[in-house]
Write an enzyme that holds these catalytic residues in place. Structure first.
Site, short mmCIF file in Angstrom:
data_model
loop_
_atom_site.label_atom_id
_atom_site.label_comp_id
_atom_site.label_asym_id
_atom_site.label_seq_id
_atom_site.Cartn_x
_atom_site.Cartn_y
_atom_site.Cartn_z
N ASP A 109 18.98 -0.72 6.15
CA ASP A 109 18.88 0.08 4.93
C ASP A 109 19.86 1.25 4.85
OD1 ASP A 109 16.90 -1.31 3.51
OD2 ASP A 109 15.36 -0.50 4.85
N ASP A 170 17.23 -7.98 -0.38
CA ASP A 170 17.52 -6.55 -0.59
C ASP A 170 18.81 -6.13 0.11
OD1 ASP A 170 14.86 -7.49 -0.26
OD2 ASP A 170 14.03 -5.48 -0.32
N1 GLY Z 1 13.06 -3.09 0.80
C1 GLY Z 1 13.35 -2.60 -0.48
C2 GLY Z 1 12.29 -2.90 -1.47
O1 GLY Z 1 11.12 -2.76 -1.22
O2 GLY Z 1 12.66 -3.25 -2.55
#
Ligand code: GLY
Length: 388
Positions: A109, A170
């Site tokens: 992330d 993501d």
């Molecule tokens: N991991 C990012 C989301 O929850 O969209």
């Protein structure tokens, strides 16, 4: 302050678009000013607003949370949209409070965490010191590149779920960090890794109808796909809306950076699947999962809608057929988000702008609440709309 900056930004817009952006920026500034006042009144660590608990108290996050860049980024966008100099030191303070994000290597992330604060600070205010943070963050992300599958590993292996090298859709959102690091260093290995990840994800993560899985698990030795499942969606084969939103946005961004049309085609295909979905709500704010069993009583996810709107304002500037159709859909989403059904009243909703987002429904977490990333992408959509 508000008027001169917006006059320049909005020069090419219709009167209706100008009025829409002006009214929403005015409201957002007033609402976020209240959030900032709470943060500034606190002592000790710099607070980083995330959401609101059931009892109405505000939840804050640590720099290690994937959402830690969105509040700093929200203040950068307000600075950009208003030109009000009061936001500059605040945006810098909130951004620099999370500078250790550049060293995060235990998940993927770091792109979200770095680009929303440091990336915007460099772009908007040209703050030189942020370049080093961005390059270090990209190096941290590179530690997660796995050669056999040719992708970045999103999360750590999870024996309970039998995941060895889980990759989530993501992760497409973390690739822009690598293009920025290439701009800053000239080191093409950043771009090679980003393209490898995007290509393998394009091949493996999507279904024939354009929808995508949430989690793919790869064998880190052979590179083969081991399973296609979900964590935050309703079911492995369902259409988790935020995952679709990340795909629409992430592949449009890949096209912007590379000019490779296959990325734009994937972005449009996934968007078309959402736009044509039989259960698309009238107001275009997606259910948290488009296959949720309790539609029409299922929770919505305003964050997914804001992400898609921002992506569509990007897409309608690209070489696409009838770009107006994409702007028109983004405008429909934004009209809904700006209505009293989704936009909070001043001073309510924990001083967040938008209501009705859903973070992780299967885990019973963050259901029908404000979330800082919904506000961030709503403001980003306003920035992009104002530039059209
Ligand atoms: N991991 C990012 C989301 O929850 O969209």
């Amino acid at each position: 302050m508000l008027i001169p900056v917006l006059l320049v930004l909005l020069a090419g817009c219709t009167d209706a678009d100008k009025d829409f952006v002006r009214e929403n920026v005015k409201f957002a500034a007033a609402q976020v000013d209240r959030q900032i006042a709470v943060v500034e009144d606190s002592t000790g660590v710099v607070l980083n607003p995330l959401s609101v608990r059931e009892d109405g108290t505000i939840r804050y996050c640590k720099y290690t949370d994937w959402r830690s860049g969105f509040f700093p980024g929200t203040v950068w966008y307000l600075y950009e949209l208003t030109g009000d100099e009061k936001y500059l030191p605040l945006a810098r303070k909130y951004t620099e409070a999370i500078s250790d994000v550049q060293y995060v290597t235990d998940n993927h992330d770091v792109g979200f965490m770095t680009m929303s604060g440091f990336g915007n600070g460099l772009r908007i205010a040209g703050i030189e010191e942020y370049k080093g943070v961005i390059v270090q963050a990209a190096r941290s992300l590179m530690t997660r590149f796995r050669r056999a599958p040719g992708v970045f590993q999103s999360w750590e292996a999870n024996p309970k779920r039998d995941w060895k090298c889980p990759v989530i859709i993501d992760n497409m959102m973390n690739l822009e960090l690598l293009f920025k690091a290439f701009d800053l260093t000239g080191d093409s290995t950043f771009v090679q890794a980003a393209v490898s990840h995007a290509d393998r994800t394009l091949k493996e993560h999507f279904r024939p109808d354009g929808s995508c899985y949430h989690v793919l698990d790869y064998d880190p030795e052979s590179g083969e796909v081991r399973m296609r499942v979900t964590k935050q969606g309703f079911a492995d084969e369902s259409i988790w809306s935020r995952g679709q939103a990340w795909a629409v946005y992430g592949y449009a961004a890949m096209y912007r950076h590379t000019g490779d049309r296959k990325y734009l085609e994937q972005s449009l295909k996934t968007f078309d699947m959402l736009r044509n979905h039989p259960d698309l709500p009238e107001d275009c704010i997606f259910w948290w999962d488009m296959c949720a069993p309790d539609i029409p009583d299922a929770p919505r996810d305003a964050s997914s809608a804001a992400i898609v709107a921002s992506a569509l304002y990007d897409i309608c500037t690209m070489d696409v057929d009838n770009p107006e159709q994409y702007k028109a859909f983004a405008d429909r989403i934004m009209a809904s988000l700006a209505s009293p059904a989704y936009r909070a009243a001043l001073g309510e909703n924990g001083n967040f702008i938008l209501m009705h987002s859903s973070g992780n429904v299967p885990a019973g977490l963050e259901i029908d609440v404000p979330l800082n990333y919904a506000d961030y992408y709503f403001l980003e959509a306003l920035v992009r709309k104002s530039r059209l």
